[in-house]
Motif scaffolding. Structure first.
Motif, PDB file in Angstrom:
ATOM      1  N   THR A 151       8.395  54.648   2.180  1.00 53.26           N
ATOM      2  CA  THR A 151       7.946  53.572   2.333  1.00 53.26           C
ATOM      3  C   THR A 151       6.530  53.383   1.574  1.00 53.26           C
ATOM      4  O   THR A 151       5.678  54.321   1.947  1.00 53.26           O
ATOM      5  N   VAL A 152       6.466  52.454   0.574  1.00 52.09           N
ATOM      6  CA  VAL A 152       5.405  52.511  -0.308  1.00 52.09           C
ATOM      7  C   VAL A 152       4.963  50.883  -0.328  1.00 52.09           C
ATOM      8  O   VAL A 152       5.900  50.169  -0.542  1.00 52.09           O
ATOM      9  N   LYS A 153       3.776  50.625   0.356  1.00 52.52           N
ATOM     10  CA  LYS A 153       3.606  49.025   0.412  1.00 52.52           C
ATOM     11  C   LYS A 153       2.954  48.673  -0.787  1.00 52.52           C
ATOM     12  O   LYS A 153       2.945  47.295  -1.244  1.00 52.52           O
ATOM     13  N   SER A 154       2.416  49.186  -1.553  1.00 51.60           N
ATOM     14  CA  SER A 154       1.791  48.739  -2.815  1.00 51.60           C
ATOM     15  C   SER A 154       1.478  49.836  -3.891  1.00 51.60           C
ATOM     16  O   SER A 154       1.392  51.162  -3.382  1.00 51.60           O
ATOM     17  N   GLY A 155       1.234  49.584  -5.051  1.00 49.85           N
ATOM     18  CA  GLY A 155       0.861  50.622  -6.052  1.00 49.85           C
ATOM     19  C   GLY A 155       2.012  50.832  -7.129  1.00 49.85           C
ATOM     20  O   GLY A 155       2.870  50.067  -7.473  1.00 49.85           O
ATOM     21  N   ALA A 156       2.158  51.933  -7.707  1.00 47.34           N
ATOM     22  CA  ALA A 156       3.068  52.193  -8.978  1.00 47.34           C
ATOM     23  C   ALA A 156       3.346  53.843  -8.914  1.00 47.34           C
ATOM     24  O   ALA A 156       2.382  54.665  -8.654  1.00 47.34           O
ATOM     25  N   LEU A 157       4.754  53.953  -9.249  1.00 39.97           N
ATOM     26  CA  LEU A 157       4.992  55.487  -9.334  1.00 39.97           C
ATOM     27  C   LEU A 157       5.659  55.543 -10.988  1.00 39.97           C
ATOM     28  O   LEU A 157       6.569  54.807 -11.092  1.00 39.97           O
ATOM     29  N   GLU A 158       4.999  56.285 -11.614  1.00 37.32           N
ATOM     30  CA  GLU A 158       5.503  56.605 -13.026  1.00 37.32           C
ATOM     31  C   GLU A 158       5.974  57.863 -13.380  1.00 37.32           C
ATOM     32  O   GLU A 158       5.220  59.036 -12.972  1.00 37.32           O
ATOM     33  N   HIS A 159       7.096  58.103 -13.336  1.00 39.03           N
ATOM     34  CA  HIS A 159       7.816  59.531 -13.804  1.00 39.03           C
ATOM     35  C   HIS A 159       7.521  60.309 -12.437  1.00 39.03           C
ATOM     36  O   HIS A 159       6.740  61.342 -12.693  1.00 39.03           O
ATOM     37  N   CYS A 160       7.933  60.190 -11.372  1.00 40.76           N
ATOM     38  CA  CYS A 160       7.469  60.824  -9.978  1.00 40.76           C
ATOM     39  C   CYS A 160       8.763  60.983  -9.228  1.00 40.76           C
ATOM     40  O   CYS A 160       9.781  60.201  -9.257  1.00 40.76           O
ATOM     41  N   ILE A 161       8.817  61.885  -8.616  1.00 37.38           N
ATOM     42  CA  ILE A 161       9.502  62.173  -7.419  1.00 37.38           C
ATOM     43  C   ILE A 161       8.970  61.988  -6.116  1.00 37.38           C
ATOM     44  O   ILE A 161       7.922  62.505  -5.805  1.00 37.38           O
ATOM     45  N   ALA A 162       9.249  60.812  -5.292  1.00 35.63           N
ATOM     46  CA  ALA A 162       8.808  60.762  -4.007  1.00 35.63           C
ATOM     47  C   ALA A 162       9.996  60.748  -2.828  1.00 35.63           C
ATOM     48  O   ALA A 162      10.816  59.877  -2.974  1.00 35.63           O
ATOM     49  N   LYS A 169      -0.673  52.657  -0.159  1.00 35.33           N
ATOM     50  CA  LYS A 169      -0.932  52.557  -1.654  1.00 35.33           C
ATOM     51  C   LYS A 169      -0.860  53.786  -2.438  1.00 35.33           C
ATOM     52  O   LYS A 169      -0.979  54.679  -1.853  1.00 35.33           O
ATOM     53  N   CYS A 170      -0.036  53.868  -3.338  1.00 35.00           N
ATOM     54  CA  CYS A 170       0.315  54.910  -4.075  1.00 35.00           C
ATOM     55  C   CYS A 170       0.048  54.574  -5.737  1.00 35.00           C
ATOM     56  O   CYS A 170       0.668  53.615  -6.360  1.00 35.00           O
ATOM     57  N   ASP A 171      -0.825  55.538  -6.312  1.00 36.40           N
ATOM     58  CA  ASP A 171      -0.839  55.390  -7.547  1.00 36.40           C
ATOM     59  C   ASP A 171      -0.775  56.753  -8.277  1.00 36.40           C
ATOM     60  O   ASP A 171      -1.804  57.697  -8.313  1.00 36.40           O
ATOM     61  N   ALA A 172       0.533  57.015  -8.749  1.00 30.70           N
ATOM     62  CA  ALA A 172       1.020  58.294  -9.000  1.00 30.70           C
ATOM     63  C   ALA A 172       1.795  58.336 -10.205  1.00 30.70           C
ATOM     64  O   ALA A 172       2.523  57.541 -10.577  1.00 30.70           O
ATOM     65  N   SER A 173       1.650  59.335 -11.206  1.00 31.58           N
ATOM     66  CA  SER A 173       2.277  59.720 -12.311  1.00 31.58           C
ATOM     67  C   SER A 173       2.690  61.202 -12.530  1.00 31.58           C
ATOM     68  O   SER A 173       1.691  62.044 -12.151  1.00 31.58           O
ATOM     69  N   ASP A 174       3.916  61.440 -12.917  1.00 28.18           N
ATOM     70  CA  ASP A 174       4.125  62.870 -13.544  1.00 28.18           C
ATOM     71  C   ASP A 174       3.984  63.773 -12.067  1.00 28.18           C
ATOM     72  O   ASP A 174       3.617  64.777 -12.291  1.00 28.18           O
ATOM     73  N   ILE A 178       6.606  65.131  -1.614  1.00 27.04           N
ATOM     74  CA  ILE A 178       7.321  65.468  -0.738  1.00 27.04           C
ATOM     75  C   ILE A 178       6.982  65.697   0.584  1.00 27.04           C
ATOM     76  O   ILE A 178       6.105  66.461   0.902  1.00 27.04           O
ATOM     77  N   ASN A 179       7.569  64.697   1.603  1.00 28.91           N
ATOM     78  CA  ASN A 179       7.101  64.790   3.040  1.00 28.91           C
ATOM     79  C   ASN A 179       5.437  64.567   2.964  1.00 28.91           C
ATOM     80  O   ASN A 179       4.881  65.535   3.683  1.00 28.91           O
ATOM     81  N   VAL A 180       5.212  63.447   2.480  1.00 28.95           N
ATOM     82  CA  VAL A 180       3.652  63.144   2.607  1.00 28.95           C
ATOM     83  C   VAL A 180       3.358  61.842   3.263  1.00 28.95           C
ATOM     84  O   VAL A 180       4.067  60.788   3.043  1.00 28.95           O
ATOM     85  N   THR A 181       2.459  61.713   4.251  1.00 32.31           N
ATOM     86  CA  THR A 181       1.962  60.548   4.991  1.00 32.31           C
ATOM     87  C   THR A 181       0.643  60.360   4.684  1.00 32.31           C
ATOM     88  O   THR A 181      -0.133  61.421   5.021  1.00 32.31           O
ATOM     89  N   ALA A 182      -0.019  59.358   4.034  1.00 34.24           N
ATOM     90  CA  ALA A 182      -1.435  59.232   3.677  1.00 34.24           C
ATOM     91  C   ALA A 182      -1.659  57.575   3.655  1.00 34.24           C
ATOM     92  O   ALA A 182      -0.611  56.939   3.238  1.00 34.24           O
ATOM     93  N   ARG A 183      -2.814  57.336   4.052  1.00 29.43           N
ATOM     94  CA  ARG A 183      -3.004  55.738   3.735  1.00 29.43           C
ATOM     95  C   ARG A 183      -2.984  55.486   2.475  1.00 29.43           C
ATOM     96  O   ARG A 183      -2.713  54.336   1.857  1.00 29.43           O
ATOM     97  N   SER A 184      -3.456  56.360   1.468  1.00 26.39           N
ATOM     98  CA  SER A 184      -3.306  56.072  -0.174  1.00 26.39           C
ATOM     99  C   SER A 184      -3.123  57.341  -0.650  1.00 26.39           C
ATOM    100  O   SER A 184      -3.548  58.320  -0.142  1.00 26.39           O
ATOM    101  N   ILE A 185      -2.581  57.398  -1.766  1.00 26.95           N
ATOM    102  CA  ILE A 185      -2.451  58.708  -2.721  1.00 26.95           C
ATOM    103  C   ILE A 185      -2.829  58.274  -4.150  1.00 26.95           C
ATOM    104  O   ILE A 185      -2.132  57.233  -4.601  1.00 26.95           O
ATOM    105  N   GLU A 200      -9.586  57.971   6.082  1.00 29.15           N
ATOM    106  CA  GLU A 200      -9.574  56.731   5.581  1.00 29.15           C
ATOM    107  C   GLU A 200      -9.260  56.501   4.191  1.00 29.15           C
ATOM    108  O   GLU A 200      -8.862  55.435   3.591  1.00 29.15           O
ATOM    109  N   GLU A 201     -10.104  57.501   3.398  1.00 33.67           N
ATOM    110  CA  GLU A 201      -9.840  57.541   1.880  1.00 33.67           C
ATOM    111  C   GLU A 201      -8.652  57.848   1.598  1.00 33.67           C
ATOM    112  O   GLU A 201      -8.226  57.747   0.307  1.00 33.67           O
TER     113      GLU A 201
END
Length: 266
Positions: A151-162, A169-174, A178-185, A200-201
């Motif tokens: 479940t990703v509510k906003s952001g972008a994944l570029e060349h990622c395995i999630a 919010k997720c801003d991840a690349s390369d 795996i098995n991650v829960t956080a307010r943002s990444i 919070e951060e």
């Protein structure tokens, strides 16, 4: 080396010999290979040169293990014993025994190649980059990314395995998440594994980070262990890396008697 507890039927010969030995043994050269290699001429590949092992000593151990194997089969004629199978020279080999190989051979699943297709088939990853996931409007998924049960509510994944990721919010690349829960990444070229972060951060990691939680039954919070994708864990296994509270060897010892089921549900 590999660590394994052996519970073998009809194995008092092996158990007695191990007690007499009174030392640590590596599973692969001491048990698996001598049981699988039928010919004495094939002993040389598993000689432990760095431990002053000799061909004569290895040959004697090979004979000893063959005796153990023969007795085991004789005592249990209806049973079988694992063995070596020639898979030829053209098979794929995906090794996950080192961090760099774990990253390389998992990220291979994102490629557009015959080998990557074979890996996805082996792992039963269905066609399509997003499976069993809920993505917010505007979430960008590119670079062959695989988003599985997330479940990703906003952001972008570029060349990622999630896989099994829950975040606002997720801003991840390369990266591998795996098995991650956080307010943002926020991560680039990172491995984030088995993490529950309620800050919070959220997670804002330096490039090339490895970040994991270790859950210990009864502890208020998980242990945070970090490293980098360029670090050889084998060479620093007994070293406490900054800012980790434990060395990797300490964590191994700490969890030696942990009930995995209890740790996963507690």
């Amino acid at each position: 080396g590999s660590r394994c507890r052996l519970n073998l039927p009809g194995g008092p010969y092996f158990a007695l010999s191990a007690r007499k030995l009174k030392t640590k043994i590596r599973l692969e050269p001491a048990f698996v290979k001598p049981c699988c290699l039928e010919c004495l001429g094939l002993v040389r590949p598993y000689v432990l040169v760095t431990k002053d092992e000799t061909v004569e000593h290895a040959g004697a151990h090979h004979d000893r293990m063959q005796t153990f194997k023969a007795k085991l089969l004789s005592d249990h004629p209806s049973k079988g014993v694992f063995g070596a199978i020639d898979v030829g020279e053209s098979c794929y080999w995906w090794d996950y025994g080192m961090l760099q190989l774990y990253q390389k051979n998992n990220m291979l699943a994102l490629d557009d190649s015959e080998e990557a297709e074979a890996l996805r088939a082996y792992l039963k990853i269905p066609a399509g980059c997003v499976q069993d996931s809920a993505l917010g409007e505007g979430v960008k998924v590119g670079g062959g990314s695989l988003v599985l049960a997330s479940t990703v509510k906003s952001g972008a994944l570029e060349h990622c395995i999630a896989s099994h990721v829950v975040t606002g919010k997720c801003d991840a690349s390369d990266s591998m998440l795996i098995n991650v829960t956080a307010r943002s990444i926020k991560a680039h070229n990172c491995i984030i594994y088995n993490v529950v972060d309620d800050s919070e951060e959220g997670l804002n990691l330096p490039d090339g980070s490895v970040y994991t939680n270790v859950f210990v039954p009864g502890a208020e919070k998980p242990i945070i262990q970090t490293s980098s994708v360029s670090t050889d864990g084998g060479k620093v296994f007994k070293m406490k890396l900054t800012p980790n509270p434990y060395s990797f060897n300490d964590v191994y010892a700490l969890n030696k008697s942990t009930d995995v089921k209890q740790a996963s549900t507690g």
